[in-house]
Write a protein that holds these residues in place. Structure first.
Motif, PDB file in Angstrom:
ATOM      1  N   TYR A 143      12.455   4.296   8.152  1.00 17.65           N
ATOM      2  CA  TYR A 143      10.613   4.063   8.492  1.00 17.65           C
ATOM      3  C   TYR A 143      10.649   4.835   9.441  1.00 17.65           C
ATOM      4  O   TYR A 143      10.239   6.086   9.429  1.00 17.65           O
ATOM      5  N   LEU A 144      11.518   5.414  10.854  1.00 18.35           N
ATOM      6  CA  LEU A 144      11.431   5.939  12.432  1.00 18.35           C
ATOM      7  C   LEU A 144      11.061   7.283  11.389  1.00 18.35           C
ATOM      8  O   LEU A 144      10.751   7.893  11.512  1.00 18.35           O
TER       9      LEU A 144
ATOM     10  N   GLY B   1       5.126  -3.150   5.076  1.00 17.03           N
ATOM     11  CA  GLY B   1       3.872  -2.708   6.218  1.00 17.03           C
ATOM     12  C   GLY B   1       4.036  -3.058   7.495  1.00 17.03           C
ATOM     13  O   GLY B   1       3.447  -1.597   7.972  1.00 17.03           O
ATOM     14  N   ALA B   2       5.499  -3.141   8.033  1.00 17.30           N
ATOM     15  CA  ALA B   2       5.720  -3.204   9.119  1.00 17.30           C
ATOM     16  C   ALA B   2       6.255  -1.429   9.518  1.00 17.30           C
ATOM     17  O   ALA B   2       6.258  -0.766  10.735  1.00 17.30           O
ATOM     18  N   GLY B   3       7.103  -1.098   8.600  1.00 13.44           N
ATOM     19  CA  GLY B   3       7.484   0.342   8.322  1.00 13.44           C
ATOM     20  C   GLY B   3       7.082   0.983   8.028  1.00 13.44           C
ATOM     21  O   GLY B   3       6.949   2.009   8.792  1.00 13.44           O
TER      22      GLY B   3
ATOM     23  N   PHE C 283       0.855  -1.027   0.322  1.00 14.42           N
ATOM     24  CA  PHE C 283      -0.501   0.183  -0.410  1.00 14.42           C
ATOM     25  C   PHE C 283       0.672   1.396  -0.087  1.00 14.42           C
ATOM     26  O   PHE C 283       0.584   2.243  -0.434  1.00 14.42           O
ATOM     27  N   VAL C 284       2.121   0.980   1.020  1.00 10.67           N
ATOM     28  CA  VAL C 284       3.020   2.232   0.882  1.00 10.67           C
ATOM     29  C   VAL C 284       4.273   1.897  -0.327  1.00 10.67           C
ATOM     30  O   VAL C 284       4.514   0.722   0.349  1.00 10.67           O
ATOM     31  N   ASP C 285       4.572   2.301  -1.012  1.00  8.62           N
ATOM     32  CA  ASP C 285       5.553   2.366  -1.579  1.00  8.62           C
ATOM     33  C   ASP C 285       6.402   3.212  -1.127  1.00  8.62           C
ATOM     34  O   ASP C 285       6.518   3.973  -1.352  1.00  8.62           O
TER      35      ASP C 285
END
Length: 220
Positions: free
Chosen positions: A76-77, A46-48, A15-17
């Motif tokens: 990601y954070l 997905g977790a990221g 969902f998030v590229d």
């Protein structure tokens, strides 16, 4: 698991590229490759994405990550944190941190935004300031995870967020036949979070599972 459920999980992962998160669209892919080569499996997309969302939700200015790996979770954070936010990331393996610093440079993360510390996590977090962090993250299968949980509760400010990726541990946590020591330890960690009166938790299936919790403000 039904084929529809598998397809839905895959859709959520895509969902998030992640290629759109940084100017260099290959940063995360290369960091993932380094992590796999080093034996430090990175968080799945997905977790990221959920880690980024949680960092953004609290506009994290100060965060602690235990287990730098090759820097995928760190990136990601950082993508979700306040633009001036500082991430302190801890890993006992010097090679992991070298790979992560390469990823940070490729992503053009300003040096003051990341503090990398090589050392045993239990020793390092014990020296960090109480109630000074908006977010604390560590993997569910980390050694001494329940002790790290106690440190996280000490480090977080009221309203801060705890993020624990790999919380379903390769789908072994929900499998009653899986009784190895690591899986049992992950189950114990999840139980400790769910029973903590000062935490408001949720467990999601994103990536390899993400357990997240908000630290309640102290009463009185």
């Amino acid at each position: 698991m039904s084929s529809g459920k598998v397809a839905s999980w895959a859709h959520g992962e895509e969902f998030v590229d992640e290629a759109d998160l940084f100017a260099d669209d290959g940063v995360l892919a290369r960091a993932r490759e380094r992590g796999n080569e080093l034996g430090a499996p990175p968080v799945l997309p997905g977790a990221g994405a959920l880690m980024r969302l949680l960092a953004a939700a609290v506009q994290a200015r100060s965060a602690v990550e235990i287990g730098t790996g090759s820097g995928v979770g760190s990136l990601y954070l950082l993508a979700g944190m306040h633009p001036d936010g500082v991430l302190t990331t801890i890993d006992p393996e010097v090679e992991n941190q070298r790979a992560a610093r390469e990823a940070f440079a490729e992503a053009r993360i300003r040096t003051p935004r990341v503090r990398t510390i090589a050392g045993q996590p239990r020793d390092v977090v014990g020296r960090l300031t109480d109630h000074a962090y908006d977010l604390v993250a560590f993997p569910a299968h980390a050694p001494h995870a329940e002790e790290l949980l106690e440190h996280a509760r000490r480090l977080l400010r009221p309203g801060g967020v705890l993020v624990i990726p790999h919380a379903l541990f390769h789908d072994r946590v929900a499998d009653p036949a899986a009784r190895d020591a690591t899986t049992r330890a992950v189950r114990g960690l999840l139980r400790a979070v769910s029973e903590a009166e000062d935490l408001v938790p949720a467990l999601t299936g994103s990536g390899d599972g993400v357990l997240a919790a908000v630290l309640r403000p102290r009463k009185g």
